[in-house]
Scaffold this motif. Sequence first.
Motif, PDB file in Angstrom:
ATOM      1  N   VAL A  35     101.824  56.154 140.243  1.00  0.00           N
ATOM      2  CA  VAL A  35     102.920  56.199 140.397  1.00  0.00           C
ATOM      3  C   VAL A  35     103.534  55.431 140.296  1.00  0.00           C
ATOM      4  O   VAL A  35     104.822  54.683 139.754  1.00  0.00           O
ATOM      5  CB  VAL A  35     103.482  57.575 140.782  1.00  0.00           C
ATOM      6  CG1 VAL A  35     104.745  57.302 140.606  1.00  0.00           C
ATOM      7  CG2 VAL A  35     103.057  58.969 139.936  1.00  0.00           C
ATOM      8  N   LEU A  36     103.385  54.523 141.576  1.00  0.00           N
ATOM      9  CA  LEU A  36     103.811  53.119 142.138  1.00  0.00           C
ATOM     10  C   LEU A  36     103.559  52.334 141.960  1.00  0.00           C
ATOM     11  O   LEU A  36     104.231  51.595 141.076  1.00  0.00           O
ATOM     12  CB  LEU A  36     103.434  53.262 143.980  1.00  0.00           C
ATOM     13  CG  LEU A  36     103.716  53.994 145.203  1.00  0.00           C
ATOM     14  CD1 LEU A  36     103.188  53.787 146.070  1.00  0.00           C
ATOM     15  CD2 LEU A  36     105.184  53.138 144.746  1.00  0.00           C
ATOM     16  N   LEU A  37     102.188  51.820 141.123  1.00  0.00           N
ATOM     17  CA  LEU A  37     102.047  50.995 140.198  1.00  0.00           C
ATOM     18  C   LEU A  37     102.498  51.073 139.084  1.00  0.00           C
ATOM     19  O   LEU A  37     103.141  49.811 138.191  1.00  0.00           O
ATOM     20  CB  LEU A  37     100.959  50.913 139.944  1.00  0.00           C
ATOM     21  CG  LEU A  37      99.070  50.481 141.391  1.00  0.00           C
ATOM     22  CD1 LEU A  37      98.045  51.095 140.932  1.00  0.00           C
ATOM     23  CD2 LEU A  37      99.584  48.934 141.413  1.00  0.00           C
ATOM     24  N   LEU A  38     102.418  51.736 137.986  1.00  0.00           N
ATOM     25  CA  LEU A  38     103.777  52.643 137.261  1.00  0.00           C
ATOM     26  C   LEU A  38     104.797  52.297 137.006  1.00  0.00           C
ATOM     27  O   LEU A  38     105.556  51.185 136.550  1.00  0.00           O
ATOM     28  CB  LEU A  38     103.555  53.459 136.855  1.00  0.00           C
ATOM     29  CG  LEU A  38     104.454  53.859 135.285  1.00  0.00           C
ATOM     30  CD1 LEU A  38     103.666  53.152 134.092  1.00  0.00           C
ATOM     31  CD2 LEU A  38     104.108  55.354 135.010  1.00  0.00           C
ATOM     32  N   THR A  39     105.329  52.292 138.327  1.00  0.00           N
ATOM     33  CA  THR A  39     106.915  51.848 138.053  1.00  0.00           C
ATOM     34  C   THR A  39     107.157  50.885 138.610  1.00  0.00           C
ATOM     35  O   THR A  39     108.209  50.093 137.818  1.00  0.00           O
ATOM     36  CB  THR A  39     107.784  53.294 139.389  1.00  0.00           C
ATOM     37  OG1 THR A  39     106.648  53.336 140.764  1.00  0.00           O
ATOM     38  CG2 THR A  39     107.278  54.281 139.383  1.00  0.00           C
ATOM     39  N   VAL A  41     105.286  48.573 137.010  1.00  0.00           N
ATOM     40  CA  VAL A  41     105.094  47.785 136.118  1.00  0.00           C
ATOM     41  C   VAL A  41     106.341  47.844 135.213  1.00  0.00           C
ATOM     42  O   VAL A  41     107.069  47.223 134.414  1.00  0.00           O
ATOM     43  CB  VAL A  41     103.928  47.831 135.202  1.00  0.00           C
ATOM     44  CG1 VAL A  41     104.283  47.250 133.826  1.00  0.00           C
ATOM     45  CG2 VAL A  41     102.693  47.898 136.181  1.00  0.00           C
ATOM     46  N   LEU A  42     107.255  48.856 135.090  1.00  0.00           N
ATOM     47  CA  LEU A  42     107.903  49.465 133.983  1.00  0.00           C
ATOM     48  C   LEU A  42     109.314  47.973 134.639  1.00  0.00           C
ATOM     49  O   LEU A  42     109.623  47.780 133.843  1.00  0.00           O
ATOM     50  CB  LEU A  42     109.189  50.772 134.092  1.00  0.00           C
ATOM     51  CG  LEU A  42     108.193  51.291 133.772  1.00  0.00           C
ATOM     52  CD1 LEU A  42     108.155  52.740 133.905  1.00  0.00           C
ATOM     53  CD2 LEU A  42     108.425  50.995 132.242  1.00  0.00           C
ATOM     54  N   GLU A  43     109.525  48.271 136.092  1.00  0.00           N
ATOM     55  CA  GLU A  43     110.256  47.337 136.649  1.00  0.00           C
ATOM     56  C   GLU A  43     110.180  45.941 136.577  1.00  0.00           C
ATOM     57  O   GLU A  43     111.175  45.017 136.338  1.00  0.00           O
ATOM     58  CB  GLU A  43     110.689  47.652 138.213  1.00  0.00           C
ATOM     59  CG  GLU A  43     111.855  48.666 138.910  1.00  0.00           C
ATOM     60  CD  GLU A  43     111.190  49.376 140.219  1.00  0.00           C
ATOM     61  OE1 GLU A  43     111.112  48.551 141.090  1.00  0.00           O
ATOM     62  OE2 GLU A  43     111.597  50.996 140.668  1.00  0.00           O
ATOM     63  N   LEU A  68     113.923  53.702 130.754  1.00  0.00           N
ATOM     64  CA  LEU A  68     113.211  53.632 131.452  1.00  0.00           C
ATOM     65  C   LEU A  68     113.154  53.075 132.669  1.00  0.00           C
ATOM     66  O   LEU A  68     112.604  53.956 133.584  1.00  0.00           O
ATOM     67  CB  LEU A  68     112.735  52.311 130.328  1.00  0.00           C
ATOM     68  CG  LEU A  68     111.491  52.882 129.350  1.00  0.00           C
ATOM     69  CD1 LEU A  68     111.553  51.349 128.591  1.00  0.00           C
ATOM     70  CD2 LEU A  68     111.014  53.654 129.654  1.00  0.00           C
ATOM     71  N   LYS A  69     114.011  52.719 133.619  1.00  0.00           N
ATOM     72  CA  LYS A  69     114.490  52.482 134.613  1.00  0.00           C
ATOM     73  C   LYS A  69     114.878  54.334 135.252  1.00  0.00           C
ATOM     74  O   LYS A  69     114.339  53.928 136.287  1.00  0.00           O
ATOM     75  CB  LYS A  69     115.849  51.601 134.465  1.00  0.00           C
ATOM     76  CG  LYS A  69     116.351  51.966 135.625  1.00  0.00           C
ATOM     77  CD  LYS A  69     115.047  51.041 136.971  1.00  0.00           C
ATOM     78  CE  LYS A  69     115.806  51.305 138.417  1.00  0.00           C
ATOM     79  NZ  LYS A  69     115.609  51.523 139.621  1.00  0.00           N
ATOM     80  N   GLU A  70     115.575  55.019 134.432  1.00  0.00           N
ATOM     81  CA  GLU A  70     115.717  56.071 134.903  1.00  0.00           C
ATOM     82  C   GLU A  70     114.702  57.128 134.847  1.00  0.00           C
ATOM     83  O   GLU A  70     114.046  57.538 135.788  1.00  0.00           O
ATOM     84  CB  GLU A  70     116.990  57.315 133.597  1.00  0.00           C
ATOM     85  CG  GLU A  70     118.184  56.675 134.603  1.00  0.00           C
ATOM     86  CD  GLU A  70     118.921  56.725 133.534  1.00  0.00           C
ATOM     87  OE1 GLU A  70     118.989  57.500 132.103  1.00  0.00           O
ATOM     88  OE2 GLU A  70     120.037  56.696 133.149  1.00  0.00           O
ATOM     89  N   LEU A  71     113.773  56.783 134.324  1.00  0.00           N
ATOM     90  CA  LEU A  71     112.526  57.843 133.798  1.00  0.00           C
ATOM     91  C   LEU A  71     111.045  57.159 134.359  1.00  0.00           C
ATOM     92  O   LEU A  71     111.128  57.809 135.893  1.00  0.00           O
ATOM     93  CB  LEU A  71     111.678  57.385 132.632  1.00  0.00           C
ATOM     94  CG  LEU A  71     109.933  58.570 132.249  1.00  0.00           C
ATOM     95  CD1 LEU A  71     110.370  59.074 132.117  1.00  0.00           C
ATOM     96  CD2 LEU A  71     110.201  57.409 130.885  1.00  0.00           C
TER      97      LEU A  71
END
Length: 95
Positions: A35-39, A41-43, A68-71
Amino acid sequence: MLTTNEAAQVFDTILSSPGMNDAVRIDLRISRKNVLLLTHVLEQGLNEKQESKIGLFASASADAKQELKELSDDFLQKAGLMELSEKLKAIATSK
């Protein structure tokens, strides 16, 4: 190879095709680490300068980027990692 403009047109066509705005339900179980890694990458993708963006991120609308930011925030909240994520960002920006 496609030029940057041609690639942008292809991605824009894909994103505007019928059904792409339909909501889908995804039941997902991943580790807190992921979850940390995915968020992260999105950021990183959302924070890149516009000139260096290619592909789908470059073709995404402001509304899609906000969603995407909200997700990403929702993932952190559900995993109980919001505070940890903020502290990690503070450490990363302080160096």
